[in-house]
Design an enzyme around this catalytic site. Structure first.
Site, PDB file in Angstrom:
ATOM      1  N   GLU A 118     -21.039 -35.568  52.683  1.00 38.77           N
ATOM      2  CA  GLU A 118     -21.824 -36.742  52.347  1.00 38.77           C
ATOM      3  C   GLU A 118     -21.299 -37.388  51.075  1.00 38.77           C
ATOM      4  O   GLU A 118     -20.761 -36.715  50.196  1.00 38.77           O
ATOM      5  CB  GLU A 118     -23.290 -36.340  52.125  1.00 38.77           C
ATOM      6  N   CYS A 138     -20.513 -25.352  49.792  1.00 31.38           N
ATOM      7  CA  CYS A 138     -20.189 -24.928  48.432  1.00 31.38           C
ATOM      8  C   CYS A 138     -20.336 -23.416  48.356  1.00 31.38           C
ATOM      9  O   CYS A 138     -21.209 -22.845  49.010  1.00 31.38           O
ATOM     10  CB  CYS A 138     -21.141 -25.592  47.436  1.00 31.38           C
ATOM     11  N   CYS A 145     -30.218 -25.504  45.002  1.00 39.36           N
ATOM     12  CA  CYS A 145     -29.385 -26.593  45.533  1.00 39.36           C
ATOM     13  C   CYS A 145     -29.205 -26.416  47.030  1.00 39.36           C
ATOM     14  O   CYS A 145     -28.825 -25.333  47.496  1.00 39.36           O
ATOM     15  CB  CYS A 145     -28.030 -26.595  44.834  1.00 39.36           C
TER      16      CYS A 145
HETATM   17  N1  SAH Z   1     -20.767 -28.067  41.856  1.00 36.50           N
HETATM   18  C1  SAH Z   1     -20.998 -29.093  40.864  1.00 36.50           C
HETATM   19  C2  SAH Z   1     -21.599 -30.355  41.458  1.00 36.50           C
HETATM   20  C3  SAH Z   1     -23.002 -30.116  41.934  1.00 36.50           C
HETATM   21  S1  SAH Z   1     -24.144 -31.421  42.148  1.00 36.50           S
HETATM   22  C4  SAH Z   1     -21.912 -28.570  39.782  1.00 36.50           C
HETATM   23  O1  SAH Z   1     -22.595 -27.579  40.017  1.00 36.50           O
HETATM   24  O2  SAH Z   1     -21.948 -29.137  38.704  1.00 36.50           O
HETATM   25  C5  SAH Z   1     -24.472 -32.133  40.615  1.00 36.50           C
HETATM   26  C6  SAH Z   1     -25.666 -31.612  39.843  1.00 36.50           C
HETATM   27  O3  SAH Z   1     -26.872 -31.564  40.589  1.00 36.50           O
HETATM   28  C7  SAH Z   1     -25.434 -30.208  39.314  1.00 36.50           C
HETATM   29  O4  SAH Z   1     -25.769 -30.163  37.958  1.00 36.50           O
HETATM   30  C8  SAH Z   1     -26.399 -29.416  40.126  1.00 36.50           C
HETATM   31  O5  SAH Z   1     -26.750 -28.211  39.510  1.00 36.50           O
HETATM   32  C9  SAH Z   1     -27.551 -30.373  40.243  1.00 36.50           C
HETATM   33  N2  SAH Z   1     -28.527 -29.998  41.260  1.00 36.50           N
HETATM   34  C10 SAH Z   1     -28.349 -29.174  42.312  1.00 36.50           C
HETATM   35  N3  SAH Z   1     -29.482 -29.056  43.024  1.00 36.50           N
HETATM   36  C11 SAH Z   1     -30.397 -29.826  42.415  1.00 36.50           C
HETATM   37  C12 SAH Z   1     -31.768 -30.134  42.700  1.00 36.50           C
HETATM   38  N4  SAH Z   1     -32.380 -29.616  43.744  1.00 36.50           N
HETATM   39  N5  SAH Z   1     -32.395 -30.978  41.871  1.00 36.50           N
HETATM   40  C13 SAH Z   1     -31.756 -31.529  40.808  1.00 36.50           C
HETATM   41  N6  SAH Z   1     -30.471 -31.274  40.498  1.00 36.50           N
HETATM   42  C14 SAH Z   1     -29.795 -30.440  41.290  1.00 36.50           C
END
Ligand code: SAH
Length: 387
Positions: A118, A138, A145
C-alpha cells in the site's frame, strides 16, 4: 488477477524478528532499478543506441509517461518492445480509497507475484506527502502495528519502491489535467515529500531502499529531483544501518520509532529493542544528526495506559536533552486502531500533558495528524487486505 499465487507468510509469534525475506521469484528489471550507466547498458543490450536511455528516463521521471504511444521521439520500429522491456508494469492497482475529501488517497497495489502493498498520498496546503512501502509485510513484529502482525512476505525492489511515488505523481498530474477543484489547483502538482512509513522496515531492505532514495533525489531526468531533506527514513532502530545511512552522503531526515524511553517496555512494543537498546538507538540517532546536520524525529505512538505516563515523558525528555540541544524533535502519534488489538489511543488530556512535559524539557514536540485512519491508511494500519 485470481490466477496469481497468493503469498503465504507464517504469522510471527510475539517478539519474533525476521530479517531474511522468504525467497521468491524476482520481478522484471525496470529502468528505475538502474543508475544512468546501467540504463545505457541495458538499452544497448537490447540493440538500441545508448542515448535512448535518457529519452526513456525523461518520459518516466519527468513526464511520468509509460505509454509508448506518447514517446514519439523514439523510433516507431521496436519502440513498443523497448518500452515494454525497460518500463514493465510492476504495480497493478487493486483498490483506491479516498478520505479527507479526496485529500488522502490510499492505494492498494498487487505486485507481479500477487503480494500486496500500500501507499498513501496526502495533500496539504503547499506540499504533497507520499507514504510508501519498502517491503510486503514486515519482520519487525511490533504488536501495535497491523503490518507487523502479517510477517514479512518479501523485500521490494528499487523500482517497486520508486514506482509508488511515480504513480502518485501521475495521479496528481491527471487530477490537474482534469481541472481539479480550486483549492487543489493552488497546490503543487509534484510529490514534494516522501516518507518511508508505509509497510516494511526499509533499513532491513537496505540496498534497495538506498537505491530508491537515489532515484528520488537524483536531478531529472536521472531521477525525480526531489530534495533529500524532504525524504524521511523511518526505522525501528537498526543501529548498524543507521550508521551506514549517515555515511551515504544523502542527508535524508531520520525518524526513530521509539515508543518507550525504557528498555523494559520497549522490549515489548518494539521487539528489536532486545538487540539494540533505547540508549543505543538514541546514540545512533544522535550520531546521525552529527554526521548530517539533520534534526532527527522521534516517533512515539501514544497508547492509553501503556506508554503515556508523565514519568515516561520526563524520562524521554531527560534522555534526549542529555545528548544535546536542538538535535531532535518528538512526534507523538495518537495510536491508530488495528484489528484485534486491545490497545487504544491515549486520552486527549493525557496526550496534552505528555506533550507539555516534553516541551518543559526543551524538546520541540508536535502531535502528528492521523490522516486516513478511516480508510485504514494511517500509521500502522497498512495491512493490504483486499476485503
Ligand atoms: N518500519 C518503520 C516504518 C513503520 S510505519 C518504523 O518502524 O519506523 C511508521 C510509524 O508508524 C512507526 O513509527 C510505527 O511505529 C508507527 N505505527 C505503527 N503502528 C501504529 C499504530 N497503530 N498507530 C500509530 N502509529 C503506529
Amino acid at each position: 488477477m485470481t490466477d496469481l499465487p497468493t503469498p503465504s507468510t507464517k504469522k510471527p509469534v510475539p517478539g519474533q524478528l525476521t530479517f531474511t525475506a522468504p525467497r521468491r521469484g524476482k520481478p522484471p528489471k525496470h529502468l528505475a532499478d538502474f543508475d544512468e550507466a546501467g540504463r545505457k547498458e541495458a538499452v544497448e543490450a537490447l540493440g538500441h543506441k545508448g542515448f535512448r536511455a535518457k529519452q526513456l528516463s525523461t518520459h518516466y521521471f519527468e513526464h511520468f509517461v509509460a505509454d509508448p504511444e506518447q514517446m514519439t521521439d523514439l523510433p516507431a520500429a521496436g519502440r513498443a518492445e523497448l518500452v515494454e522491456t525497460m518500463l514493465p508494469t510492476l504495480l497493478t492497482s487493486v483498490r483506491t480509497l479516498n478520505a479527507d475529501e479526496g485529500r488522502t488517497v490510499k492505494q492498494v497495489w498487487r505486485l507481479f507475484d500477487g503480494a500486496l502493498v500500500e501507499s498513501v498520498l496526502m495533500r496539504y496546503p503547499g506540499r504533497v506527502t507520499m507514504c510508501i512501502s519498502s517491503q510486503a509485510g514486515c519482520g519487525m513484529n511490533c504488536p501495535f502495528c497491523a503490518t507487523g502482525q502479517e510477517g514479512l512476505t518479501r523485500n521490494l525492489t528499487t523500482a517497486e519502491i520508486v514506482e509508488q511515488v511515480v504513480a502518485g505523481a501521475r495521479m496528481l498530474r491527471e487530477d490537474a489535467l482534469a481541472g481539479g477543484d480550486d483549492e487543489s489547483r493552488a497546490e503543487p502538482l509534484r510529490v514534494s515529500n516522501v516518507v518511508f512509513m508505509g509497510m516494511g522496515e526499509a533499513l532491513a531492505n537496505y540496498r534497495q531502499a538506498i537505491n530508491a532514495i537515489h532515484r528520488l533525489v537524483d536531478p531529472a531526468p536521472a531521477g525525480l529531483g526531489m530534495s533529500a531533506r524532504h525524504v524521511t527514513m523511518s526505522t525501528v532502530g537498526l543501529v548498524p544501518a543507521i550508521d551506514k545511512l549517515a555515511k551515504e552522503g544523502i542527508p535524508v531526515t531520520l525518524a526513530l520509532s521509539l515508543h518507550a524511553p525504557d528498555d523494559e517496555l520497549r522490549n515489548e512494543l518494539v521487539p528489536i529493542n532486545t538487540r539494540w537498546t533505547v540508549d543505543e538507538a538514541l546514540d545512533a540517532a544522535y550520531r546521525y544528526y552529527e554526521a548530517t546536520g539533520r534534526r532527527v524525529s522521534i516517533e512515539y505512538a501514544l497508547i492509553k495506559d501503556m506508554n503515556d505516563h508523565a514519568w515516561r515523558a520526563d524520562l524521554l525528555g531527560e534522555k534526549l536533552r542529555a545528548r544535546g540541544k536542538g538535535w531532535v524533535h518528538v512526534n507523538p502519534i495518537p495510536l491508530n486502531p488495528t484489528p484485534g488489538s486491545k490497545w487504544t489511543a491515549s486520552r486527549k488530556g493525557v496526550e496534552q500533558q505528555f506533550v507539555e512535559r516534553l516541551r518543559a524539557h526543551g524538546i520541540p514536540t508536535t502531535v502528528r495528524d492521523t490522516r486516513g485512519s478511516d480508510i485504514d491508511g494511517a500509521c500502522g494500519q497498512l495491512a493490504a487486505s483486499t476485503a
